[in-house]
Design a protein around this motif. Structure first.
Motif, PDB file in Angstrom:
ATOM      1  N   MET A   1       0.842  -1.183   0.000  1.00  0.00           N
ATOM      2  CA  MET A   1       0.000   0.000   0.000  1.00  0.00           C
ATOM      3  C   MET A   1       0.885   1.242   0.000  1.00  0.00           C
ATOM      4  SD  MET A   1      -3.049   0.808  -0.071  1.00  0.00           S
ATOM      5  CE  MET A   1      -3.446   2.479  -0.367  1.00  0.00           C
ATOM      6  N   PHE A   2       0.450   2.268  -0.645  1.00  0.00           N
ATOM      7  CA  PHE A   2       1.201   3.515  -0.732  1.00  0.00           C
ATOM      8  C   PHE A   2       1.022   4.342   0.531  1.00  0.00           C
ATOM      9  CE2 PHE A   2       2.361   3.011  -5.020  1.00  0.00           C
ATOM     10  CZ  PHE A   2       1.294   2.450  -5.693  1.00  0.00           C
ATOM     11  N   LYS A   3       2.089   4.981   0.934  1.00  0.00           N
ATOM     12  CA  LYS A   3       2.015   5.938   2.034  1.00  0.00           C
ATOM     13  C   LYS A   3       1.663   7.289   1.428  1.00  0.00           C
ATOM     14  CE  LYS A   3       5.499   3.519   4.681  1.00  0.00           C
ATOM     15  NZ  LYS A   3       6.883   3.504   5.107  1.00  0.00           N
ATOM     16  N   ILE A   4       0.994   8.119   2.201  1.00  0.00           N
ATOM     17  CA  ILE A   4       0.551   9.422   1.706  1.00  0.00           C
ATOM     18  C   ILE A   4       1.742  10.271   1.249  1.00  0.00           C
ATOM     19  CG2 ILE A   4       0.487  10.657   3.903  1.00  0.00           C
ATOM     20  CD1 ILE A   4      -2.213  10.880   1.227  1.00  0.00           C
ATOM     21  N   GLN A   5       2.885  10.151   1.945  1.00  0.00           N
ATOM     22  CA  GLN A   5       4.072  10.922   1.575  1.00  0.00           C
ATOM     23  C   GLN A   5       4.600  10.474   0.204  1.00  0.00           C
ATOM     24  OE1 GLN A   5       5.105  13.644   2.989  1.00  0.00           O
ATOM     25  NE2 GLN A   5       6.713  13.899   1.478  1.00  0.00           N
ATOM     26  N   VAL A  26       1.472  -1.491  -7.928  1.00  0.00           N
ATOM     27  CA  VAL A  26       2.307  -2.460  -7.219  1.00  0.00           C
ATOM     28  C   VAL A  26       1.444  -3.181  -6.183  1.00  0.00           C
ATOM     29  CG1 VAL A  26       3.154  -0.805  -5.497  1.00  0.00           C
ATOM     30  CG2 VAL A  26       4.504  -2.807  -6.011  1.00  0.00           C
ATOM     31  N   ASP A  27       1.549  -4.496  -6.151  1.00  0.00           N
ATOM     32  CA  ASP A  27       0.814  -5.331  -5.186  1.00  0.00           C
ATOM     33  C   ASP A  27      -0.680  -5.015  -5.153  1.00  0.00           C
ATOM     34  OD1 ASP A  27       3.191  -6.616  -4.478  1.00  0.00           O
ATOM     35  OD2 ASP A  27       3.635  -5.130  -2.923  1.00  0.00           O
ATOM     36  N   GLY A  28      -1.282  -4.799  -6.283  1.00  0.00           N
ATOM     37  CA  GLY A  28      -2.715  -4.548  -6.341  1.00  0.00           C
ATOM     38  C   GLY A  28      -3.117  -3.116  -6.046  1.00  0.00           C
ATOM     39  N   ALA A  29      -2.190  -2.270  -5.614  1.00  0.00           N
ATOM     40  CA  ALA A  29      -2.485  -0.848  -5.373  1.00  0.00           C
ATOM     41  C   ALA A  29      -2.082  -0.076  -6.624  1.00  0.00           C
ATOM     42  CB  ALA A  29      -1.725  -0.337  -4.160  1.00  0.00           C
ATOM     43  N   LYS A  30      -2.899   0.884  -7.017  1.00  0.00           N
ATOM     44  CA  LYS A  30      -2.663   1.614  -8.261  1.00  0.00           C
ATOM     45  C   LYS A  30      -2.837   3.110  -8.041  1.00  0.00           C
ATOM     46  CE  LYS A  30      -4.465   1.778 -12.995  1.00  0.00           C
ATOM     47  NZ  LYS A  30      -5.474   1.204 -13.894  1.00  0.00           N
ATOM     48  N   VAL A  31      -1.896   3.895  -8.585  1.00  0.00           N
ATOM     49  CA  VAL A  31      -1.993   5.356  -8.559  1.00  0.00           C
ATOM     50  C   VAL A  31      -1.999   5.821 -10.012  1.00  0.00           C
ATOM     51  CG1 VAL A  31      -0.833   7.507  -7.953  1.00  0.00           C
ATOM     52  CG2 VAL A  31      -0.811   5.620  -6.351  1.00  0.00           C
ATOM     53  N   VAL A  39      -7.192  14.711 -12.866  1.00  0.00           N
ATOM     54  CA  VAL A  39      -7.833  13.533 -12.301  1.00  0.00           C
ATOM     55  C   VAL A  39      -6.778  12.778 -11.523  1.00  0.00           C
ATOM     56  CG1 VAL A  39      -8.923  11.331 -12.835  1.00  0.00           C
ATOM     57  CG2 VAL A  39      -9.476  13.351 -14.186  1.00  0.00           C
ATOM     58  N   THR A  40      -7.024  12.554 -10.266  1.00  0.00           N
ATOM     59  CA  THR A  40      -6.122  11.782  -9.438  1.00  0.00           C
ATOM     60  C   THR A  40      -6.938  10.692  -8.777  1.00  0.00           C
ATOM     61  OG1 THR A  40      -4.832  13.752  -9.005  1.00  0.00           O
ATOM     62  CG2 THR A  40      -4.477  11.902  -7.542  1.00  0.00           C
ATOM     63  N   GLU A  41      -6.545   9.445  -8.983  1.00  0.00           N
ATOM     64  CA  GLU A  41      -7.286   8.368  -8.352  1.00  0.00           C
ATOM     65  C   GLU A  41      -6.308   7.372  -7.763  1.00  0.00           C
ATOM     66  OE1 GLU A  41      -9.148   5.132 -10.889  1.00  0.00           O
ATOM     67  OE2 GLU A  41      -8.690   6.630 -12.404  1.00  0.00           O
ATOM     68  N   THR A  42      -6.706   6.759  -6.690  1.00  0.00           N
ATOM     69  CA  THR A  42      -5.925   5.716  -6.061  1.00  0.00           C
ATOM     70  C   THR A  42      -6.840   4.530  -5.843  1.00  0.00           C
ATOM     71  OG1 THR A  42      -4.597   7.369  -4.936  1.00  0.00           O
ATOM     72  CG2 THR A  42      -4.476   5.137  -4.089  1.00  0.00           C
ATOM     73  N   ALA A 126      14.894   9.518  -7.103  1.00  0.00           N
ATOM     74  CA  ALA A 126      13.564   9.297  -7.657  1.00  0.00           C
ATOM     75  C   ALA A 126      12.798   8.424  -6.678  1.00  0.00           C
ATOM     76  CB  ALA A 126      13.644   8.630  -9.017  1.00  0.00           C
ATOM     77  N   MET A 127      11.720   8.949  -6.144  1.00  0.00           N
ATOM     78  CA  MET A 127      10.861   8.232  -5.207  1.00  0.00           C
ATOM     79  C   MET A 127      11.657   7.657  -4.030  1.00  0.00           C
ATOM     80  SD  MET A 127       8.105   6.508  -7.760  1.00  0.00           S
ATOM     81  CE  MET A 127       7.198   5.843  -6.398  1.00  0.00           C
ATOM     82  N   LYS A 128      12.492   8.489  -3.441  1.00  0.00           N
ATOM     83  CA  LYS A 128      13.296   8.164  -2.268  1.00  0.00           C
ATOM     84  C   LYS A 128      14.370   7.111  -2.524  1.00  0.00           C
ATOM     85  CE  LYS A 128       9.744   9.651   0.778  1.00  0.00           C
ATOM     86  NZ  LYS A 128       9.550  10.067   2.079  1.00  0.00           N
TER      87      LYS A 128
END
Length: 164
Positions: A1-5, A26-31, A39-42, A126-128
């Motif tokens: 799952m993605f963290k808000i940060q 990744v792992d079933g979570a999509k951004v 449009v922003t969806e999670t 890039a992405m930490k």
């Protein structure tokens, strides 16, 4: 799952880049992010709660006006030094350019330094993830085209090297 940060970091990177749409799964979570349509969806896997992400269209206008100016400056510098003996070290990804491993350390390289094929010249975050960029050419650093902490695009020239 993605963290808000992490989602905020993705939004910043997409907002400051030239791409209009970004999808990451990744792992079933999509951004999924779209610039122009705003449009922003999670989408999360079942049984997980996702905090809504709101992207404001006003902040997107500010980087859009400064990004072309920075790109023009970089391109002007490259054209001014467009010599066949100069090799361009380019960014392999979109991210943040850092000249040193941390703020207290000196820069990996500066103008006039000799570099080898495997000499680390900078870091692109890039992405930490901190990615060390190697010179991939033997020669002398002629010019640093990017400022420390500046966002860079894929393929953007970072350094000019006089190849030996």
């Amino acid at each position: 799952m993605f963290k808000i940060q992490e989602i905020r970091e993705i939004i910043k990177l997409v907002d400051s880049s030239s791409i209009d749409e970004f999808v990451y799964e990744v792992d079933g979570a999509k951004v999924k992010l779209k610039k122009n349509g705003v449009v922003t969806e999670t989408v999360a896997p079942k049984n997980e709660v996702v905090a809504p992400v709101v992207q404001q269209s006003a902040p997107a206008a500010a980087p859009a006006t400064s990004a072309p100016a920075k790109a023009e400056e970089a391109q002007a510098a490259v054209q001014a030094n467009n010599d066949s003996s100069l090799h361009k070290i380019v960014s392999p990804m979109v991210g943040t350019f850092y000249q040193s491993p941390n703020p207290d350390s000196p820069a990996y390289v500066k103008v006039g330094d000799k570099v080898g094929n495997e000499t680390i010249v900078c870091i692109v975050e890039a992405m930490k993830l901190f990615n060390e960029i190697e010179a991939e050419v033997q020669g002398e650093i002629v010019e640093v085209l990017v400022k420390d902490g500046e966002l860079v695009e894929y393929g953007q020239p970072l350094f000019l090297v006089k190849a030996e």
